[in-house]
Design an enzyme around this catalytic site. Sequence first.
Site, PDB file in Angstrom:
ATOM      1  N   THR A  95      -6.329   8.671  -1.878  1.00 19.19           N
ATOM      2  CA  THR A  95      -5.504   7.697  -0.724  1.00 19.19           C
ATOM      3  C   THR A  95      -6.078   5.990  -1.319  1.00 19.19           C
ATOM      4  O   THR A  95      -7.726   6.287  -1.550  1.00 19.19           O
ATOM      5  CB  THR A  95      -6.236   7.904   0.383  1.00 19.19           C
ATOM      6  OG1 THR A  95      -5.355   9.009   1.164  1.00 19.19           O
ATOM      7  CG2 THR A  95      -4.789   6.482   0.790  1.00 19.19           C
TER       8      THR A  95
ATOM      9  N   LYS B 287       1.449   6.820   1.930  1.00 20.93           N
ATOM     10  CA  LYS B 287       0.561   7.305   2.349  1.00 20.93           C
ATOM     11  C   LYS B 287      -0.963   6.141   3.824  1.00 20.93           C
ATOM     12  O   LYS B 287      -0.879   6.431   4.620  1.00 20.93           O
ATOM     13  CB  LYS B 287      -0.666   7.972   1.776  1.00 20.93           C
ATOM     14  CG  LYS B 287      -2.015   8.580   1.773  1.00 20.93           C
ATOM     15  CD  LYS B 287      -2.023   9.831   2.571  1.00 20.93           C
ATOM     16  CE  LYS B 287      -3.561  10.303   3.369  1.00 20.93           C
ATOM     17  NZ  LYS B 287      -3.885  10.978   3.792  1.00 20.93           N
TER      18      LYS B 287
ATOM     19  N   LYS C  17     -11.621   2.453   5.970  1.00 28.38           N
ATOM     20  CA  LYS C  17     -11.340   2.366   4.414  1.00 28.38           C
ATOM     21  C   LYS C  17      -9.729   2.572   3.938  1.00 28.38           C
ATOM     22  O   LYS C  17      -9.326   1.339   3.597  1.00 28.38           O
ATOM     23  CB  LYS C  17     -11.665   3.737   3.865  1.00 28.38           C
ATOM     24  CG  LYS C  17     -11.490   3.185   2.230  1.00 28.38           C
ATOM     25  CD  LYS C  17     -10.179   4.140   1.738  1.00 28.38           C
ATOM     26  CE  LYS C  17     -10.969   5.677   1.381  1.00 28.38           C
ATOM     27  NZ  LYS C  17      -9.539   6.004   0.766  1.00 28.38           N
TER      28      LYS C  17
END
Length: 280
Positions: A91, A167, A235
Amino acid sequence: MDTAFIGIGSMGAAMVPNLVAAGHDVGVWNRNPEPARALQGVTVLGSPAEAFQRDVVLTMLADDAAVRSVVVDSGALRSARPGCVHVMMATISPALAAELVALHAEAGVAYVAAPVFGIPAVAAAAKLNIVAAGPAQALATVRPLFDAMGQRVWPLGDDPLRANVAKIAGNMMISLAIEAMSEAVALGESYGLAGADFLDIVTTTLFASPSYQRYGKRIATGAYEAGFKLTLGLKDVDLALDAAAARQVALPAARIVQQRMHAAIDRGMGGKDWSAFGQA
């Protein structure tokens, strides 16, 4: 297929055995070689550059900084063998993804983005959902690897950034689901309604989906000790907000979640499952 896998964290360690079981020749590289040595039926590689001498390289790294260090700054991409296909399963930010598209074109390496939805237990069962985008020929080349690791591949065209954004947006939605359940439980408990009872109702009726059910159980029981770390969840929410800012898109709910995550980390909960932020 002559394949390299870079990044043997909890996800990588669960994915690689399925590639081996499907008959692929798999070499692995990890900063700490011990997790790589623990895998059966693989060749432990000495460097990222060695990995890029294989037909296909799959990378599952923690964040943008790790990807840049391992793939770009190491020189591995520049030294890749002709015809190599690189599949980015981590990711990462759309900004880095766009940079990688250009760098791969310069290096003559086909680039595919293929992040996954699923936790290590899902990966071990080869039930991942893989969102994939990139050149059609490269996607066809790596499709047998995807089939060995996942239950479904979701093709999103030739622009790798689409898979990265899918994603990021999906993970942002999970964080919003955690916030929604946490707020609803707080409301119910203020009137004497047990959180476990309420979540049992909604996760089997209105919101009968894997994410609501998985994280609803954690919220109901307060079991936050294992899973996707809160620091990694933050994150991903940061990535969503940065990507939105680049296109002047407002994400007000995600901003609230980001603040709640920071508060939880400030309370020492960064290593717990990311669903813990709802209790901060």
